[in-house]
Design an enzyme around this catalytic site. Structure first.
Site, short mmCIF file in Angstrom:
data_model
loop_
_atom_site.label_atom_id
_atom_site.label_comp_id
_atom_site.label_asym_id
_atom_site.label_seq_id
_atom_site.Cartn_x
_atom_site.Cartn_y
_atom_site.Cartn_z
N LYS A 171 -1.40 -11.88 9.78
CA LYS A 171 -0.73 -13.01 9.13
C LYS A 171 0.44 -13.46 10.01
O LYS A 171 1.08 -12.64 10.66
CB LYS A 171 -0.13 -12.58 7.78
N HIS A 226 10.87 -3.19 -2.95
CA HIS A 226 10.76 -2.28 -1.80
C HIS A 226 11.94 -1.29 -1.78
O HIS A 226 11.75 -0.10 -1.55
CB HIS A 226 10.79 -3.06 -0.48
N ARG A 266 2.36 -1.56 -8.13
CA ARG A 266 3.04 -2.29 -9.21
C ARG A 266 2.19 -2.38 -10.45
O ARG A 266 2.65 -2.27 -11.57
CB ARG A 266 3.40 -3.70 -8.75
N SER A 309 6.71 -10.08 -1.85
CA SER A 309 7.32 -10.90 -0.80
C SER A 309 6.69 -12.29 -0.81
O SER A 309 7.38 -13.30 -0.60
CB SER A 309 7.10 -10.25 0.57
O1 PNS Z 1 2.70 -3.95 2.17
P1 PNS Z 1 1.82 -4.65 3.16
O2 PNS Z 1 2.55 -5.70 3.90
O3 PNS Z 1 0.57 -5.14 2.53
O4 PNS Z 1 1.44 -3.52 4.25
C1 PNS Z 1 0.14 -3.30 4.70
C2 PNS Z 1 0.13 -2.20 5.78
C3 PNS Z 1 1.11 -2.53 6.88
C4 PNS Z 1 0.48 -0.88 5.17
C5 PNS Z 1 -1.32 -2.15 6.33
O5 PNS Z 1 -1.72 -3.42 6.69
C6 PNS Z 1 -1.46 -1.23 7.54
O6 PNS Z 1 -1.39 -0.04 7.43
N1 PNS Z 1 -1.65 -1.84 8.73
C7 PNS Z 1 -1.77 -1.12 9.98
C8 PNS Z 1 -3.18 -1.15 10.53
C9 PNS Z 1 -4.01 -0.02 9.93
O7 PNS Z 1 -3.70 1.15 10.03
N2 PNS Z 1 -5.11 -0.43 9.27
C10 PNS Z 1 -5.98 0.49 8.57
C11 PNS Z 1 -5.44 0.80 7.20
S1 PNS Z 1 -6.66 1.54 6.24
#
Ligand code: PNS
Length: 164
Positions: free
Chosen positions: A43, A19, A93, A131
């Site tokens: 989660k 990150h 990645r 993570s």
């Molecule tokens: O890196 P991560 O932890 O998988 O992050 C995922 C994240 C936070 C980017 C994604 O879950 C998100 O954007 N959540 C917010 C809710 C949202 O906007 N959902 C629609 C996305 S298409």
């Protein structure tokens, strides 16, 4: 030139060197990078959002002008619009990340056509790092040295009983 603001969103549970690599690369490209920590994920996180933000701020302190840390809840694009951001940064990645990231990027584009998602690749040294794997390896007694900042290692030690 108008200022370009990028949002780098994620759970960061915990923040890894992968990150940080993306944050540094983003900070070179954009005037401002807002590291946006998701608060209410479905989660159950290991670290609370307060802990994740506090760690991120301590780790980025001083070293990263143009980078700030914030939290968000609800739709990412709504948050990005409130921050007047033009860009969402996501790290990719490996090819396996691409499908999910493409789905999110296209859904976000449908919801907010003015915001562009930019995929960035971390150093290949971190191409297998997540993570989730950090939490698992640490919990089972493996070393995560070099994969997370020392502060995160310390916090993992206080948070997680180790099997060893
Ligand atoms: O890196 P991560 O932890 O998988 O992050 C995922 C994240 C936070 C980017 C994604 O879950 C998100 O954007 N959540 C917010 C809710 C949202 O906007 N959902 C629609 C996305 S298409």
């Amino acid at each position: 030139m108008p200022k370009t603001t990028a949002i780098y969103p994620g759970s960061f549970d915990p923040v890894t060197n992968g990150h940080l690599d993306i944050i540094q690369r983003g900070a070179r490209l954009f005037d401002e990078v807002i590291v946006a920590v998701l608060v209410n994920s479905e989660k159950a996180p290991l670290f609370t959002s307060e802990e994740r933000v506090e760690m991120m701020r301590a780790i980025l302190k001083d070293s990263s002008p143009g980078v700030r840390v914030d939290t968000f809840n609800g739709l990412l694009v709504t948050y990005a619009q409130k921050q007047e951001a033009q860009v969402i940064v996501r790290g990719i990645r490996a090819v396996s990340d691409y499908e999910y990231e493409l789905q999110m990027a296209l859904m976000n584009r449908r919801l907010a056509p003015g915001i562009e998602t930019v995929f960035m690749m971390p150093s290949e040294a971190y191409s297998y790092l997540s993570s989730r794997l950090v939490r698992e390896v640490f919990r089972l007694g493996g070393s995560v040295e070099g994969l997370v900042p020392p502060l995160v290692e310390q916090r993992l030690r206080t948070k997680m009983p180790r099997k060893s």
